[in-house]
Design a protein around this motif. Structure first.
Motif, mmCIF file in Angstrom:
data_model
loop_
_atom_site.group_PDB
_atom_site.id
_atom_site.type_symbol
_atom_site.label_atom_id
_atom_site.label_comp_id
_atom_site.label_asym_id
_atom_site.label_seq_id
_atom_site.Cartn_x
_atom_site.Cartn_y
_atom_site.Cartn_z
ATOM 1 N N TYR A 105 0.911 12.749 -2.613
ATOM 2 C CA TYR A 105 1.591 11.487 -2.313
ATOM 3 C C TYR A 105 2.894 11.679 -1.546
ATOM 4 C CZ TYR A 105 -1.395 10.884 -6.374
ATOM 5 O OH TYR A 105 -2.445 10.949 -7.244
ATOM 6 N N GLY A 106 3.097 12.880 -1.007
ATOM 7 C CA GLY A 106 4.364 13.165 -0.333
ATOM 8 C C GLY A 106 4.237 13.368 1.156
ATOM 9 N N TYR A 113 3.232 6.597 -0.426
ATOM 10 C CA TYR A 113 4.188 7.542 0.168
ATOM 11 C C TYR A 113 5.285 6.831 0.949
ATOM 12 C CZ TYR A 113 6.032 10.797 3.668
ATOM 13 O OH TYR A 113 6.869 11.520 4.497
ATOM 14 N N SER A 117 9.141 6.874 -0.130
ATOM 15 C CA SER A 117 10.050 7.594 0.763
ATOM 16 C C SER A 117 11.201 6.709 1.209
ATOM 17 C CB SER A 117 9.287 8.121 1.984
ATOM 18 O OG SER A 117 10.171 8.806 2.845
#
Length: 334
Positions: A105-106, A113, A117
């Motif tokens: 998920y990064g 994401y 973020s």
């Protein structure tokens, strides 16, 4: 009473496509020189001088540093300590699309994401919203509807005022524009890589942006520093090509490339400009280009680049000669 600095008298401001948002013709990017490995006071001096020169737009991304995230922390510190009273005079942008944390998920373009973020970016900078939130690169594994829906949610939530994309090809840009238009989300900027040494946006993208009414802010207009006088003879020890964490590699400075740079530098000198100033004038010549996004490692370099605005006009003969030089051995990529 607010201080009076004549910062807006010299800088031209251009609309982002058909939007109401105007950007300075030259914007400052914090891709390099503002990370945790860099001297804070130097970065602070560059940002404050940029603002006094009329540069109101500061461009970041979640992964800028190194370390990733540290450029946003640096800018947040400058904003908090020096520019807090000027927030409404600034356009602050950030992006998400490259890897930021471990696990599935990064990275890339999922709703999970992008929105996570953005929250992290806002926390690092200490602000409630950014002016422009970009998807940093296309994600072939996520439906475009989901990615654009995440940008829509960012705007609807008030955490971003406008949406943008970076590194999208022409067809995907047109599809993204259609989706955001349907969602009634202001899609104001596309950020492609464009310079005399990287002309891919001329193969359809700039035309799409003009037709869709989307502004274009170009990154690497100096080709990571190649289009400067630093590499006309050798590779300086303190140059970007010599840095271990940079994106410009020593092997990019070939004999063929150096011959092109020397020929381009002759045109610049005949105009009373540096090679970097000519390179900025060249990208800004195109009617689709709203702003040229520059980096700077020192205040003097910033000032020299902004001085390109004193002579933006390029004659037909000059443009033809530039094309002839670039065609020798091919344009290359930088």
């Amino acid at each position: 009473m607010m201080e009076t600095v004549p910062r807006y008298e010299r800088m031209p401001y251009r609309r982002g496509g058909r939007s109401g948002l105007r950007l300075p013709a030259v914007s400052l990017g914090l891709w390099h020189n503002f990370g945790s490995v860099d001297p804070f006071q130097n970065g602070r001096a560059i940002v404050l001088r940029a603002f006094d020169l009329g540069i109101t737009h500061f461009d970041l991304a979640n992964n800028y540093g190194p370390e990733p995230g540290s450029a946003e922390e640096t800018f947040g510190r400058i904003l908090r300590n020096d520019l807090a009273g000027h927030r409404d005079e600034l356009v602050i942008s950030t992006k998400a699309g490259y890897r930021m944390w471990p696990g599935p998920y990064g990275d890339e373009g999922s709703r999970k994401y992008l929105l996570a973020s953005l929250d992290q970016s806002l926390a690092r900078m200490g602000i409630p919203y950014v002016d422009v939130f970009y998807h940093h690169r296309p994600d072939p594994h996520t439906p475009l509807e989901e990615t654009m829906g995440a940008l829509e949610q960012a705007v609807r939530s008030g955490k971003a005022l406008y949406a943008g994309v970076s590194n999208y090809p022409p067809d995907l840009t047109r599809r993204a524009a259609a989706l955001l238009r349907e969602m009634r989300v202001p899609f104001v900027l596309h950020q492609p890589k464009y310079s005399m040494l990287e002309r891919t946006p001329e193969n359809g993208l700039l035309q799409v942006l003009e037709e869709e009414g989307i502004g274009c802010i170009v990154f690497s207009p100096l080709a990571q520093g190649l289009l400067t006088d630093r590499y006309l003879r050798d590779i300086p020890a303190d140059s970007r090509a010599a840095k271990p964490h940079g994106f410009l590699r020593e092997d990019a400075v070939t004999d063929e490339r150096r011959a092109q740079l020397i020929a381009l530098n002759r045109i610049a000198r005949a105009r009373g400009q540096s090679l970097a100033q000519l390179a900025l004038a060249w990208v800004l010549r195109h009617p689709a280009v709203t702003s040229a996004l520059i980096g700077a490692s020192r205040v003097r370099q910033l000032e020299d680049n902004v001085a390109a605005l004193d002579n933006l006009a390029l004659s037909g003969d000059e443009l033809a000669e530039i094309d002839r030089i670039l065609a020798q051995g091919g344009e290359g990529r930088a």
